[in-house]
Enzyme design. Structure first.
Site, PDB file in Angstrom:
ATOM      1  N   GLY A  12      -0.019  -0.420   6.721  1.00 33.21           N
ATOM      2  CA  GLY A  12      -1.179  -0.233   7.598  1.00 33.21           C
ATOM      3  C   GLY A  12      -2.435  -0.773   6.937  1.00 33.21           C
ATOM      4  N   ASP A  34       7.541  -1.112   6.683  1.00 35.43           N
ATOM      5  CA  ASP A  34       6.988  -0.160   7.658  1.00 35.43           C
ATOM      6  C   ASP A  34       8.080   0.198   8.664  1.00 35.43           C
ATOM      7  OD1 ASP A  34       5.068   1.201   9.521  1.00 35.43           O
ATOM      8  OD2 ASP A  34       3.594   0.283   8.180  1.00 35.43           O
ATOM      9  N   ASN A  98       2.999  14.415   7.719  1.00 33.90           N
ATOM     10  CA  ASN A  98       3.255  13.527   6.579  1.00 33.90           C
ATOM     11  C   ASN A  98       4.381  14.011   5.674  1.00 33.90           C
ATOM     12  OD1 ASN A  98       1.452  11.682   7.489  1.00 33.90           O
ATOM     13  ND2 ASN A  98      -0.158  12.126   5.999  1.00 33.90           N
ATOM     14  N   HIS A 178      -7.291  16.336  -4.601  1.00 36.08           N
ATOM     15  CA  HIS A 178      -7.998  15.327  -3.794  1.00 36.08           C
ATOM     16  C   HIS A 178      -8.441  15.975  -2.489  1.00 36.08           C
ATOM     17  CE1 HIS A 178      -9.187  11.446  -2.444  1.00 36.08           C
ATOM     18  NE2 HIS A 178      -8.240  11.317  -1.543  1.00 36.08           N
TER      19      HIS A 178
HETATM   20  N1  APR Z   1       8.077   4.821   6.913  1.00 36.60           N
HETATM   21  C1  APR Z   1       7.295   3.769   6.621  1.00 36.60           C
HETATM   22  N2  APR Z   1       6.051   3.625   7.089  1.00 36.60           N
HETATM   23  C2  APR Z   1       5.576   4.574   7.904  1.00 36.60           C
HETATM   24  C3  APR Z   1       6.338   5.708   8.243  1.00 36.60           C
HETATM   25  C4  APR Z   1       7.642   5.816   7.723  1.00 36.60           C
HETATM   26  N3  APR Z   1       8.436   6.837   8.007  1.00 36.60           N
HETATM   27  N4  APR Z   1       5.593   6.480   9.075  1.00 36.60           N
HETATM   28  C5  APR Z   1       4.413   5.859   9.231  1.00 36.60           C
HETATM   29  N5  APR Z   1       4.401   4.707   8.534  1.00 36.60           N
HETATM   30  C6  APR Z   1       3.339   3.688   8.464  1.00 36.60           C
HETATM   31  C7  APR Z   1       2.589   3.505   9.765  1.00 36.60           C
HETATM   32  O1  APR Z   1       3.368   2.786  10.721  1.00 36.60           O
HETATM   33  C8  APR Z   1       1.349   2.765   9.308  1.00 36.60           C
HETATM   34  O2  APR Z   1       1.499   1.350   9.389  1.00 36.60           O
HETATM   35  O3  APR Z   1       2.327   4.026   7.546  1.00 36.60           O
HETATM   36  C9  APR Z   1       1.208   3.178   7.841  1.00 36.60           C
HETATM   37  C10 APR Z   1      -0.071   3.947   7.564  1.00 36.60           C
HETATM   38  O4  APR Z   1      -1.102   3.067   7.768  1.00 36.60           O
HETATM   39  P1  APR Z   1      -2.469   3.484   8.497  1.00 36.60           P
HETATM   40  O5  APR Z   1      -2.173   4.340   9.688  1.00 36.60           O
HETATM   41  O6  APR Z   1      -3.271   2.253   8.704  1.00 36.60           O
HETATM   42  O7  APR Z   1      -3.154   4.449   7.409  1.00 36.60           O
HETATM   43  P2  APR Z   1      -3.822   4.084   5.999  1.00 36.60           P
HETATM   44  O8  APR Z   1      -5.308   4.077   6.135  1.00 36.60           O
HETATM   45  O9  APR Z   1      -3.158   2.904   5.411  1.00 36.60           O
HETATM   46  O10 APR Z   1      -3.487   5.453   5.206  1.00 36.60           O
HETATM   47  C11 APR Z   1      -2.209   5.894   4.960  1.00 36.60           C
HETATM   48  O11 APR Z   1      -3.025   7.129   3.023  1.00 36.60           O
HETATM   49  O12 APR Z   1      -5.200   7.791   2.515  1.00 36.60           O
HETATM   50  C12 APR Z   1      -3.981   8.168   3.011  1.00 36.60           C
HETATM   51  O13 APR Z   1      -4.575   9.934   4.525  1.00 36.60           O
HETATM   52  C13 APR Z   1      -4.115   8.608   4.435  1.00 36.60           C
HETATM   53  O14 APR Z   1      -1.928   9.548   4.620  1.00 36.60           O
HETATM   54  C14 APR Z   1      -2.720   8.432   4.948  1.00 36.60           C
HETATM   55  C15 APR Z   1      -2.220   7.204   4.181  1.00 36.60           C
END
Ligand code: APR
Length: 313
Positions: A12, A34, A98, A178
């Site tokens: 992401g 992903d 999560n 955190h």
């Molecule tokens: N397996 C792999 N990837 C996954 C899964 C999974 N089971 N579930 C969700 N994802 C992916 C989503 O599809 C998304 O592309 O995780 C990615 C998360 O990206 P964003 O939504 O853009 O979030 P981001 O800002 O990158 O933050 C991710 O880090 O700081 C922390 O709180 C925040 O928990 C969050 C994480």
């Protein structure tokens, strides 16, 4: 020497920036993984970065995938898979969603990447990294969480903005979980070797401490849809780089404590040395009574989240 392999689980906002940084720093080849629903997106991001390497002058192979077979044998695994905060949410509000994602990821990484140095970023950070290690059973030196590097970077940035000095000359550390209970330590902050306490009045320091604690929330409010991503990406890549290049940087990270700081069986933010052995050492800082009380308060918040994780995995 063969290139190292870096698996980014979650492609992401943070994952995309991490992939670019890994390539630009030539840390190794990058696989961005992903869920199948966004496989095209991560393939696109990887290809987009790959197409920048010629002009940027860096050699790295980049690929996107939803197949865990592709991360087999990675040297470093960085996990952002999960859901970020929206305005009005605390990091702990993400736990339910999560923890399921971390469980899924940890089960896969355990099978595919034994021996990898694993950096967890998914929030609520301290309990998610605890859950990841519980499932993988990896050695404690090979699993840590990215939070303190970011919190410290925020603190240093605010000090440099306030004093209008180079951020390079501001050294500091932030302990604890955190979240809003984190413990910035102005007593240990120096600017070109001069104690911060000699350069700023107490009320300015207090304001910087308060802003640091809520810095993530400030960004969440401004973005309106998602949480900080540039600074978490840079922070986590600093940790990966210190491991891959055996730099032995002193970085505050969520590390598994077994007696250090009189804490047992929890991940919490403390200064550590990261080198080829992963988290090679936890550095113990002598705390004042007040700092210790703040750290205990932060630990209690982490314990509550860990209790919830233990109920689920
Ligand atoms: N397996 C792999 N990837 C996954 C899964 C999974 N089971 N579930 C969700 N994802 C992916 C989503 O599809 C998304 O592309 O995780 C990615 C998360 O990206 P964003 O939504 O853009 O979030 P981001 O800002 O990158 O933050 C991710 O880090 O700081 C922390 O709180 C925040 O928990 C969050 C994480």
């Amino acid at each position: 020497m063969a290139r190292k392999k870096i698996a980014l689980i979650g492609g992401g906002q943070i994952g995309g920036v991490q992939a670019l940084l890994c390539a630009q720093k030539e840390l190794g080849d990058v696989v961005v993984l992903d869920i199948p629903a966004v496989e095209g997106t991560v393939k696109g991001k990887a290809l987009d970065i790959a197409e920048s390497t010629a002009i940027g002058g860096y050699d790295a192979k980049l690929s996107g995938t939803s197949d865990y077979a592709d991360i087999e044998g990675s040297d470093v695994v960085i996990v952002t898979a999960g859901v970020p905060r929206k305005p009005g949410m605390s990091r702990d509000d993400l736990l339910d969603v999560n923890v399921k994602i971390i469980t899924d990821v940890a089960n896969q990484v355990r099978e595919r990447c034994p021996g990898a140095f694993c950096i967890i970023i998914t929030n609520p950070l301290d309990s998610m990294v605890y859950g990841f290690r519980k499932i993988t059973g990896f050695p404690k030196n090979m699993v840590c969480g990215m939070a303190g590097v970011l919190d410290t970077s925020r603190f240093r940035s605010f000090v440099s903005m306030e004093l209008d000095v180079s951020v390079e000359d501001v050294a500091a550390t932030v302990l604890g979980g955190h979240g809003p209970t984190m413990v910035p330590l102005p007593r240990l902050c120096t600017v070109g070797g001069i104690p911060l306490t000699e350069l700023l009045p107490q009320e300015k320091i207090d304001a910087i401490v308060a802003r640091t604690r809520e810095a993530g929330t400030e960004i969440v409010k401004l973005l309106g849809n998602g949480s900080a991503f540039f600074s978490p990406a840079v922070s986590s890549i600093a940790m990966a780089e210190s491991y891959l290049k055996d730099k032995k940087r002193v970085l505050p990270c969520a590390a598994y404590l077994e007696g250090e700081y009189d804490i047992n069986g929890y991940y919490l933010g403390v200064p550590v040395i990261i080198g080829a052995g992963g988290v090679e050492k936890v550095i113990e800082v002598k705390l004042t009574g007040e700092e210790r009380a703040l750290l205990d308060n932060s630990l209690n918040a982490v314990k509550k989240a860990v209790e919830e994780v233990d109920k689920r995995i």
